[in-house]
Design an enzyme around this catalytic site. Structure first.
Site, PDB file in Angstrom:
ATOM      1  N   HIS A   1      44.881  40.917  37.418  1.00 46.90           N
ATOM      2  CA  HIS A   1      43.795  39.511  37.958  1.00 46.90           C
ATOM      3  C   HIS A   1      44.567  39.697  39.487  1.00 46.90           C
ATOM      4  O   HIS A   1      44.262  39.482  40.310  1.00 46.90           O
ATOM      5  CB  HIS A   1      42.931  38.727  37.333  1.00 46.90           C
ATOM      6  CG  HIS A   1      42.908  37.403  38.268  1.00 46.90           C
ATOM      7  ND1 HIS A   1      44.282  36.183  37.991  1.00 46.90           N
ATOM      8  CD2 HIS A   1      41.444  37.689  38.338  1.00 46.90           C
ATOM      9  CE1 HIS A   1      42.879  35.507  39.035  1.00 46.90           C
ATOM     10  NE2 HIS A   1      41.783  35.970  39.231  1.00 46.90           N
TER      11      HIS A   1
ATOM     12  N   GLU B   1      43.776  42.173  42.498  1.00 38.11           N
ATOM     13  CA  GLU B   1      43.201  41.907  43.104  1.00 38.11           C
ATOM     14  C   GLU B   1      43.325  40.900  43.885  1.00 38.11           C
ATOM     15  O   GLU B   1      42.802  41.094  45.130  1.00 38.11           O
ATOM     16  CB  GLU B   1      42.335  41.740  41.986  1.00 38.11           C
ATOM     17  CG  GLU B   1      40.514  41.578  42.761  1.00 38.11           C
ATOM     18  CD  GLU B   1      40.128  39.647  42.256  1.00 38.11           C
ATOM     19  OE1 GLU B   1      39.836  39.157  42.396  1.00 38.11           O
ATOM     20  OE2 GLU B   1      39.667  40.218  41.021  1.00 38.11           O
ATOM     21  N   HIS B   2      43.936  39.658  44.129  1.00 42.19           N
ATOM     22  CA  HIS B   2      44.741  38.821  44.599  1.00 42.19           C
ATOM     23  C   HIS B   2      45.372  39.533  46.051  1.00 42.19           C
ATOM     24  O   HIS B   2      44.797  39.281  46.556  1.00 42.19           O
ATOM     25  CB  HIS B   2      44.927  37.778  43.882  1.00 42.19           C
ATOM     26  CG  HIS B   2      43.982  36.959  43.632  1.00 42.19           C
ATOM     27  ND1 HIS B   2      44.264  35.228  44.064  1.00 42.19           N
ATOM     28  CD2 HIS B   2      43.091  36.950  42.747  1.00 42.19           C
ATOM     29  CE1 HIS B   2      42.936  34.618  43.664  1.00 42.19           C
ATOM     30  NE2 HIS B   2      42.142  35.482  42.363  1.00 42.19           N
TER      31      HIS B   2
ATOM     32  N   GLU C   1      42.851  28.762  39.878  1.00 45.05           N
ATOM     33  CA  GLU C   1      41.735  29.329  39.111  1.00 45.05           C
ATOM     34  C   GLU C   1      42.089  29.384  37.968  1.00 45.05           C
ATOM     35  O   GLU C   1      41.094  28.732  37.079  1.00 45.05           O
ATOM     36  CB  GLU C   1      41.695  30.852  39.732  1.00 45.05           C
ATOM     37  CG  GLU C   1      40.412  31.396  39.479  1.00 45.05           C
ATOM     38  CD  GLU C   1      41.003  33.725  39.789  1.00 45.05           C
ATOM     39  OE1 GLU C   1      41.871  33.272  40.826  1.00 45.05           O
ATOM     40  OE2 GLU C   1      39.629  33.717  39.688  1.00 45.05           O
TER      41      GLU C   1
END
Lengths: 421, 425
Positions: B65, B68-69, B140
C-alpha cells in the site's frame, strides 16, 4: 419527449439504445417542512418493503428476483427547498432476456402495486409491519454516530441553519420524531403525498414510450392536482456570529468540518465560476487543500470541499490529529486567501476546466446521471446544450474566481474531537 | 490479437501478451464516450515475505500500500498533475493480493494511457519522499480505525488467519509503516512491478488495433527488467479454537461478525469463478432477503437492514464474513451457526429457489454490462485465463443446483469459524 399524465403529473422520456438496462424514476415533491421528515422517511420504508399483494418483505424480494433482479428502491431526498419521495427501478431490456419476456409491463404493474396498494389493515398500515420498520428506522438513526464523517456533516448542517429546522434538521428526522409516528396518521400522510404532491416521472433507456405512458395512465391515484409553487433555492437567515460546537469522542482521529455561505445558485451568472472555485479550493485531487494540507504538510489523508448550488453553501471536511486542529483550520483559511489573491498556476486552472469538461462528456455513459441531470434542469428551469455548457466553463476568468472566493463567509465549524489523536 | 466473441451481448474481448510479458485486454463498448483503463499488479498486502533469488526477505506490514502511494510522487511533480492536464480521473487501490492503478477519461485517451504506463513503470523514490508519506498514511490508517464496521471486518479476518500476513491491515499499522525504508520500497518495486506480473484491462471507447499499437510503442521504449526468481512466502497457519473475540468502541448497538474460512482447495481460472459464483448462490439461498431463514431472523428482530455478507476468493485463500448490528448478538451467532450447519441437508430441496436466484443474478450481470467500472472492476487478469462478466454470466447459466450443492458441501465440510463482537464502551 414530455407527456402530461394528469395535471401536475408529468412524464419525461430519455430514449437511448446505448444501454442494456432501463430506468424509471418517480418523484413526489412538495415544500420541505421538518415536521414531515421522519414521516416521509418511514413512508418510503413502508412503500419499499411490502404491498397488499406482496405482504411480506420476502415476497417483494422474490418478485424482484422474478423480474431479473430489478433494483427497486424508495428513498427521500431534498433538492433545496423541495422535499422528495423518490421511487426508482432499474431493469434489463427484453432484448437480453429469454424470448417472449415483457419485463416493462411487469415492472409497471409492480410499481402500481407498490405505490397504490400498500400493506394496510383498514385505515392504517398493518400494525406489525409498521412497528418493525419504525423500530429499524430508529436503530438506523441511532447508528449514524458510528459513521464519524456523516455524523459531523449532520451536526455542521444543524449549526449552519441555527433555529431553522426545515433546513438544519436531518432529512430522515430524529429518533424521537420517528418514535412518535403512529400507523394511522402515517396512512393519512400517505394519502396527502399520493394525491397532492407534484409527480415527475422520468424514464430512460430503450423503452416503448407509448406502453409506459399508457401504463402510468392506469395509475388511479395519478389524477389531477394543483401543486404548490415555491422557491427552490435556500437562502439562509443572517447570523451575527460564526456558530461553533464540538464533541469529544474516544477514537483514532478527529474530524474538522467547516461551512461557508456562498450565495451563488445553480443558473446564476457566477454559477460556473463558483463550481471552478470549489474544484480549486478542495474539490479535486489537485486542489489547494489537497496539495498543501495533505501532500505538502502530511496533515490529512482525506480533506475535501463540496459546493451545493441549491442551498448556496460550501463545506470543508478533514480527518486529522487533534493536535493539528488549529494549524489545519488556519491553513484552510489561507487557501481561501490564496484563491482571492489568485495564487495558483494557469496550468492548474486549465486542468480543472478540462476535468469538468471531461466529466461532463463522461456523464452520458451513465443512464442514472443522464436522468438525474435532466431532472435537475427541469426543476431549476435552467438548461444548456453541451457546447454552451463547455463554453461557459472555458470562459471563467481568474477575476471571477477571486470574486467568488470573496463571497465565501464563514458560518459554522463543528469539531469531533478525539483528544488522544 | 486473440479475439473472444460474446455474440449474445454484442461484445468482444481482445487479448494480447506482449514480448515483455505484459498482458493486455481490450473490451470496446460501442456508443460510449469514456474509456476506463486498469493497470493491475499481482502484488498485495500479503506479499510482504518472499524468497528473492533464494534469499529470504521479510518486509514491514503495509509495504504494498505504501508503494502504491509512492508511485504518484515523482521528482518535481505529482502524477495527479499530469492527469489533471487532460482532465482524466485517476485512482489506485491496494487489496490483500493486488494493486490496481486506473484512470477514466472522455478526452486524450492516448496521453492518459502513456501517463498510466509511465508512472507505474518508471519509479522515483527518495528518502525524503518516503518519510513525508508516512504522516498521510498514518491518517489513512486512523480513519479506518475510527470506523467500527471496518474494524469488525478486519478483526474477523485476523482471527480466521491468526499470526499470518492476513492478520495485518492492508495499510499496516502506524508502527510498521514507521519502519518502512527507501531500500524496502526499492526492493519491493524491483521484485513485483514487472511487466509479466501486470495486466492491463481497458474498456469503453477504444479502437483495439490502434490501442494495442500505442501500448506496444510505449513498452518498446522501456527496458525489460532482468529476470528474478521470486517465491512468495504466504504462510497461513490453521485457525485456532473458535472464540468470540470481543472489543469496545463507541457504537450505538453491538456489532457482530461471523467469519467462515474455507480450507478446501479452490480451482483456478474459469473453474475458480464457477466456485465463487456457486458459493455466492449458496449464501443467497440461505441468507439473502429471498430466504426463509433471513425472513425469520428479520421478523424475530434479530437482524435488520444492517445485515450483510460477503465472500472473498483470492490467491491462496477464501473466506466469508457475515455482519450485522444487533441487540441480540449471542442469539444471532447461535442462529447463524445453525443455519449454516443445516445447509448440506436442506440445499438439495431448493430447486425453485435456485431458479429464482439464478434469474436475479442473471439480471445483475446485465446491469453490470452498462458500467465500465463494473466490467473492469470484476476482471481479474491473474487467474490463468481471461474471464470477463460475459463469461461469468455463461457460467451462471449452465450452473445446476447439483453443482452448487457439491461445492457448498466441499466448502462447509472443512470450514472453520470465528466471531467478533464489538460493544459500546
Amino acid at each position: 419527449m414530455k407527456y402530461e399524465i394528469a395535471k401536475g403529473v408529468s412524464l419525461t422520456t430519455i430514449p437511448t439504445t446505448k444501454f442494456k438496462n432501463s430506468k424509471i424514476l418517480i418523484n413526489f415533491t412538495f415544500p420541505a417542512q421538518h415536521e414531515n421528515y421522519a414521516k416521509l422517511a418511514l413512508l418510503a420504508e413502508l412503500l419499499e418493503n411490502c404491498s397488499a399483494k406482496y405482504n411480506s418483505e420476502l415476497l417483494v424480494s422474490r418478485q424482484l428476483s422474478r423480474m431479473y433482479g430489478a433494483s427497486f428502491g424508495v428513498t427521500v431526498l431534498r433538492y433545496g427547498n423541495q422535499h422528495t419521495l423518490q421511487v426508482s427501478i432499474t431493469f434489463p431490456s427484453d432484448k437480453y432476456l429469454p424470448a417472449k419476456s415483457q419485463l416493462t409491463s411487469e415492472v409497471l404493474n409492480f410499481l402500481q402495486e407498490m405505490i397504490e396498494d400498500p400493506f394496510v389493515d383498514g385505515q392504517q398500515f398493518d400494525q406489525a409491519y409498521f412497528r418493525i420498520h419504525q423500530s429499524n428506522m430508529i436503530n438506523y438513526l441511532d447508528s449514524i454516530q458510528d459513521n464519524k464523517g456523516f455524523f459531523s456533516t449532520l451536526q455542521l448542517q444543524q449549526l449552519y441553519y441555527a433555529n431553522d429546522p426545515d433546513h438544519g434538521n436531518f432529512l430522515m428526522g430524529t429518533p424521537q420524531e420517528m418514535s412518535h409516528i403512529d400507523s394511522k396518521s402515517l396512512f393519512n400522510f400517505y394519502h396527502q403525498v399520493l394525491f397532492q404532491a407534484k409527480i415527475s416521472i422520468l424514464i430512460g433507456g430503450d423503452l416503448d414510450e407509448k406502453l409506459v405512458a399508457d401504463g402510468f395512465q392506469h395509475f388511479q391515484s395519478f389524477s389531477d392536482r394543483i401543486p404548490q409553487v415555491y422557491e427552490l433555492k435556500v437562502k439562509p437567515r443572517p447570523v451575527d456570529d460564526v456558530q461553533r460546537a464540538a464533541k469529544d469522542i474516544e477514537g483514532s482521529q478527529s474530524v474538522l468540518s467547516i461551512a461557508y455561505e456562498l450565495p451563488i445558485y445553480f443558473g446564476d451568472d457566477e454559477y460556473f465560476p463558483a463550481v471552478i472555485f470549489n474544484q480549486l479550493f478542495g474539490g479535486s485531487s489537485r486542489s489547494l487543500l489537497f496539495t498543501n494540507v495533505r501532500e505538502k504538510h502530511s496533515l490529512a489523508y482525506d480533506i475535501h470541499s463540496s459546493y451545493n448550488s441549491l442551498v448556496g453553501m460550501d463545506t470543508v471536511q478533514a480527518g486529522i490529529d487533534y493536535a493539528n486542529e488549529d494549524q489545519v483550520t488556519e491553513m484552510v483559511a489561507d487557501q481561501l486567501t490564496q484563491l482571492i489573491d489568485g495564487q495558483y498556476s494557469d496550468e492548474l486552472l486549465d486542468g480543472v476546466k478540462q476535468a469538468l469538461v471531461n466529466q461532463h462528456r463522461s456523464e452520458v455513459d451513465h443512464l442514472g446521471s443522464l436522468i438525474e441531470k435532466q431532472y435537475i434542469q427541469q426543476i431549476m428551469g435552467f438548461s444548456l446544450s453541451d457546447s454552451q455548457w463547455e463554453d461557459k466553463v472555458e470562459a471563467v476568468t481568474r477575476k471571477q474566481i477571486s470574486e467568488v472566493a470573496k463571497r465565501m463567509s464563514l458560518r459554522a465549524i463543528f469539531q469531533l474531537n478525539s483528544r488522544g489523536h | 490479437m486473440e479475439l473472444i466473441d460474446y455474440p449474445n451481448y454484442n461484445e468482444k474481448l481482445f487479448v494480447q501478451t506482449l514480448s515483455n510479458g505484459l498482458t493486455v485486454y481490450l473490451q470496446p463498448k460501442a456508443g460510449f464516450n469514456k474509456t476506463t483503463a486498469v493497470l493491475g499488479v499481482n502484488y498485495g498486502s500479503i506479499d510482504s515475505q518472499f524468497l528473492l533469488n533464494g534469499e529470504k526477505v521479510i518486509q514491514p506490514a503495509g509495504i504494498a500500500h505504501f508503494l502504491e502511494h509512492k508511485m504518484f510522487d515523482k521528482k518535481d511533480y505529482d502524477v495527479f498533475e499530469l492527469f489533471n492536464k487532460t482532465g482524466a480521473r485517476s485512482n489506485a487501490f491496494t487489496s490483500f493480493t493486488k494493486t490496481n492503478y486506473l484512470f477514466s477519461t472522455a478526452e486524450s485517451f492516448k496521453d492518459n494511457l502513456d501517463i498510466l504506463l509511465d508512472f507505474v513503470q518508471i519509479p522515483y523514490f527518495t528518502q525524503e519522499k518516503v518519510e513525508r508519506e508516512k504522516g498521510i498514511i498514518d491518517q489513512e490508517i486512523n480513519m479506518y480505525k475510527n470506523d467500527p464496521d471496518n474494524q469488525a471486518y478486519f478483526e474477523t479476518i485476523a482471527s480466521l488467519y491468526p499470526n499470518s500476513v492476513l492478520s495485518e491491515d492492508i495499510a499496516g499499522d502506524v508502527a510498521s509503516v514507521g519502519k518502512i525504508t527507501l531500500a524496502d520500497v526499492e526492493l519491493a518495486y524491483k521484485t513485483f512491478y514487472r511487466p509479466e506480473n501486470m495486466s492491463l484491462f481497458i474498456t469503453g471507447k477504444l479502437d483495439p488495433s490502434e490501442t494495442l499499437r500505442w501500448i506496444e510503442d510505449n513498452q518498446a521504449g522501456k527496458q525489460v527488467p532482468k529476470p528474478v526468481r521470486v517465491k512468495r512466502l504466504v504462510e497461513l497457519p490453521s485457525t485456532g479454537d473458535e472464540t468470540i473475540q470481543q472489543s469496545k468502541m463507541d457504537v450505538s448497538r453491538p456489532k457482530v461478525t461471523l467469519g467462515l474460512r474455507g480450507n478446501d482447495q479452490v480451482p483456478t481460472g474459469r473453474e475458480g469463478l464457477k466456485y465463487e459464483i456457486a458459493l455466492s448462490v449458496m449464501f443467497d439461498l440461505f441468507l439473502s432477503e429471498n430466504s426463509v431463514e433471513y425472513d425469520k431472523l428479520y421478523h424475530d428482530e434479530i437482524i435488520d437492514d444492517s445485515f450483510s455478507w460477503e465472500f472473498e476468493n483470492e490467491r491462496g485463500f477464501h473466506f466469508a464474513v457475515i455482519s450485522c448490528d444487533t441487540a441480540k448478538p449471542r442469539e444471532l451467532i447461535k442462529r447463524l451457526k445453525q443455519i449454516i450447519a443445516d445447509i448440506p441437508e436442506k440445499i438439495d430441496s431448493l430447486s425453485d429457489e435456485f431458479q429464482l436466484q439464478k434469474n436475479e443474478l442473471f439480471g445483475n450481470y446485465i446491469e453490470m454490462m452498462d458500467s465500465e467500472e463494473a466490467i473492469s472492476g470484476q476482471f481479474d487478469g491473474f487467474i490463468g485465463e481471461p474471464v470477463t462478466i460475459y463469461d461469468e454470466v455463461e457460467i451462471l447459466k449452465s450452473m445446476t443446483l447439483a453443482d452448487v450443492s457439491a461445492i457448498a458441501n466441499d466448502f462447509l465440510s472443512r470450514v472453520t469459524v470465528q466471531e467478533v463482537l464489538i460493544q459500546n464502551r
